[in-house]
Scaffold this motif. Structure first.
Motif, PDB file in Angstrom:
ATOM      1  N   PHE A 242      49.874  46.586  31.489  1.00 27.62           N
ATOM      2  CA  PHE A 242      49.427  45.305  30.940  1.00 27.62           C
ATOM      3  C   PHE A 242      49.498  44.212  32.006  1.00 27.62           C
ATOM      4  O   PHE A 242      48.566  43.420  32.171  1.00 27.62           O
ATOM      5  CB  PHE A 242      50.310  44.937  29.738  1.00 27.62           C
ATOM      6  CG  PHE A 242      49.839  43.703  29.001  1.00 27.62           C
ATOM      7  CD1 PHE A 242      48.896  43.807  27.986  1.00 27.62           C
ATOM      8  CD2 PHE A 242      50.331  42.451  29.320  1.00 27.62           C
ATOM      9  CE1 PHE A 242      48.443  42.681  27.311  1.00 27.62           C
ATOM     10  CE2 PHE A 242      49.892  41.317  28.645  1.00 27.62           C
ATOM     11  CZ  PHE A 242      48.950  41.429  27.641  1.00 27.62           C
ATOM     12  N   PHE A 243      50.601  44.201  32.728  1.00 23.62           N
ATOM     13  CA  PHE A 243      50.795  43.200  33.777  1.00 23.62           C
ATOM     14  C   PHE A 243      49.705  43.296  34.849  1.00 23.62           C
ATOM     15  O   PHE A 243      49.050  42.304  35.189  1.00 23.62           O
ATOM     16  CB  PHE A 243      52.178  43.388  34.410  1.00 23.62           C
ATOM     17  CG  PHE A 243      52.465  42.461  35.568  1.00 23.62           C
ATOM     18  CD1 PHE A 243      53.043  41.214  35.362  1.00 23.62           C
ATOM     19  CD2 PHE A 243      52.166  42.837  36.872  1.00 23.62           C
ATOM     20  CE1 PHE A 243      53.303  40.356  36.421  1.00 23.62           C
ATOM     21  CE2 PHE A 243      52.422  41.990  37.942  1.00 23.62           C
ATOM     22  CZ  PHE A 243      52.983  40.748  37.708  1.00 23.62           C
ATOM     23  N   ASP A 244      49.497  44.512  35.364  1.00 28.05           N
ATOM     24  CA  ASP A 244      48.539  44.687  36.455  1.00 28.05           C
ATOM     25  C   ASP A 244      47.140  44.226  36.040  1.00 28.05           C
ATOM     26  O   ASP A 244      46.439  43.578  36.805  1.00 28.05           O
ATOM     27  CB  ASP A 244      48.475  46.159  36.882  1.00 28.05           C
ATOM     28  CG  ASP A 244      49.674  46.561  37.723  1.00 28.05           C
ATOM     29  OD1 ASP A 244      50.443  45.667  38.120  1.00 28.05           O
ATOM     30  OD2 ASP A 244      49.851  47.770  37.963  1.00 28.05           O
ATOM     31  N   ARG A 245      46.775  44.600  34.835  1.00 30.74           N
ATOM     32  CA  ARG A 245      45.411  44.337  34.380  1.00 30.74           C
ATOM     33  C   ARG A 245      45.188  42.871  33.989  1.00 30.74           C
ATOM     34  O   ARG A 245      44.165  42.280  34.324  1.00 30.74           O
ATOM     35  CB  ARG A 245      45.142  45.229  33.159  1.00 30.74           C
ATOM     36  CG  ARG A 245      43.718  45.238  32.708  1.00 30.74           C
ATOM     37  CD  ARG A 245      42.991  46.363  33.361  1.00 30.74           C
ATOM     38  NE  ARG A 245      41.615  46.471  32.877  1.00 30.74           N
ATOM     39  CZ  ARG A 245      40.700  47.174  33.489  1.00 30.74           C
ATOM     40  NH1 ARG A 245      41.007  47.804  34.598  1.00 30.74           N
ATOM     41  NH2 ARG A 245      39.479  47.247  33.012  1.00 30.74           N
ATOM     42  N   HIS A 246      46.154  42.306  33.294  1.00 26.47           N
ATOM     43  CA  HIS A 246      45.901  41.028  32.631  1.00 26.47           C
ATOM     44  C   HIS A 246      46.691  39.843  33.192  1.00 26.47           C
ATOM     45  O   HIS A 246      46.388  38.699  32.883  1.00 26.47           O
ATOM     46  CB  HIS A 246      46.189  41.156  31.133  1.00 26.47           C
ATOM     47  CG  HIS A 246      45.416  42.256  30.478  1.00 26.47           C
ATOM     48  ND1 HIS A 246      44.043  42.206  30.321  1.00 26.47           N
ATOM     49  CD2 HIS A 246      45.802  43.458  29.987  1.00 26.47           C
ATOM     50  CE1 HIS A 246      43.630  43.319  29.742  1.00 26.47           C
ATOM     51  NE2 HIS A 246      44.671  44.097  29.537  1.00 26.47           N
ATOM     52  N   VAL A 247      47.699  40.101  33.986  1.00 28.30           N
ATOM     53  CA  VAL A 247      48.533  39.016  34.502  1.00 28.30           C
ATOM     54  C   VAL A 247      48.532  39.011  36.037  1.00 28.30           C
ATOM     55  O   VAL A 247      48.114  38.040  36.672  1.00 28.30           O
ATOM     56  CB  VAL A 247      49.988  39.129  33.979  1.00 28.30           C
ATOM     57  CG1 VAL A 247      50.820  37.950  34.478  1.00 28.30           C
ATOM     58  CG2 VAL A 247      50.003  39.198  32.449  1.00 28.30           C
ATOM     59  N   GLY A 248      49.006  40.107  36.609  1.00 24.70           N
ATOM     60  CA  GLY A 248      49.139  40.177  38.057  1.00 24.70           C
ATOM     61  C   GLY A 248      47.814  40.047  38.785  1.00 24.70           C
ATOM     62  O   GLY A 248      47.766  39.645  39.954  1.00 24.70           O
TER      63      GLY A 248
END
Lengths: 208, 83
Positions: free
Chosen positions: A161-167
């Motif tokens: 989730f982080f890689d795709r939508h935040v990071g």
């Protein structure tokens, strides 16, 4: 998942993971609306514990002590709301495509459905607002959501989730915030966010 | 974080086991601590952002067949709507 009640009580979370959730919650709070006097006072008491992130926390505390609520509210409006266009546009779709409400938002909505995350009634802002995403990360870490498959969201799920939508964009947003001409207090918020996300990315690599 | 801390965590990962609570979990925890992300650094602010009213509230989404008794609470995920 036998009943809704089962997932109301989050599972035990390790201390450092809890701290991550708290930082995300703090960022969400500061980016959803300007801090009031009481919250500024609390922020003024922050003391970092070393490292780049600790130094950023120290600067945030200093900025909070030097700011009054009215000025911070005005700054928030100029930065994020601003008549005739705000200085910053804190949405993932905008950062990733140059436009609001594009494919990244659609992908986020699919991920949210799978993870059991819904938008609160009455909220009209697109879900890819930075404050919403920080709140989702905090909830994922705290085990507050109920994924479709009935499983809990582990570090792997958080990372995806982080890689795709935040990071993929939020680091750039926080760096932009740090150098925004109209920002005073929010420069310090930008530094906290940027340094925190850098640690997050590295920590996910370690766990991989 | 210090160079030594980075080295230490990298070493831990090279020797790493594969799940949380093993060397990788330790390396991860060490990284957070070396980066100044110690538990307690947020102090009273942490309570402020997790208490109701201070921040947007995260909660599970409503799922099917569990009724609507908890709808008001359960559907509430975030409230970035006060713009």
């Amino acid at each position: 998942m036998s009943s809704a009640v089962d997932h109301i009580v989050p599972p035990a979370v390790a201390e450092e993971e809890l701290f991550r959730a708290q930082v995300y919650a703090l960022l969400a709070r500061l980016l959803a609306r300007p801090p009031d006097a009481a919250f500024l006072t609390a922020l003024g008491g922050l003391a970092g514990e070393g490292g780049e992130f600790g130094a950023a926390l120290d600067r945030l505390a200093e900025a909070a002590r030097d700011s009054d609520p009215a000025a911070v509210e005005e700054e928030f409006t100029t930065l994020f709301i601003g008549v005739g266009g705000s200085e910053r546009t804190p949405y993932g779709s905008f950062y990733l495509t140059g436009f609001l409400n594009e494919k990244p938002l659609a992908e986020l909505r699919v991920a949210m459905a799978r993870l059991g995350i819904a938008r609160a009634d009455g909220v009209t802002e697109p879900e890819d607002h930075i404050a919403a995403l920080c709140e989702m990360m905090a909830g994922l870490i705290g085990g507050e959501f109920a994924p479709e498959d009935g499983d809990t969201v582990g570090l792997d799920g958080q990372r995806a989730f982080f890689d795709r939508h935040v990071g993929s964009w939020a680091g750039r947003f926080f760096a932009d915030l740090e150098t925004s001409p109209s920002a005073r207090f929010y420069r310090a918020v930008g530094a906290v966010g940027r340094s925190f996300l850098a640690v997050e990315a590295r920590a996910f690599d370690l766990a991989a | 974080m210090t160079r030594n801390a980075v080295k230490a965590t990298d070493e831990a990962v090279k020797q790493g086991k594969d799940t949380q609570g093993t060397d990788k979990g330790l390396a991860r925890r060490d990284l957070f601590r070396a980066a100044g992300l110690g538990v307690g650094a947020l102090g009273a602010v942490a309570a402020g952002v997790t208490a109701t009213g201070g921040t947007a509230e995260a909660a599970p989404a409503e799922t099917t067949s569990t009724g609507y008794r908890e709808t008001d609470h359960v559907r509430k995920v975030y409230e970035v709507s006060r713009f």
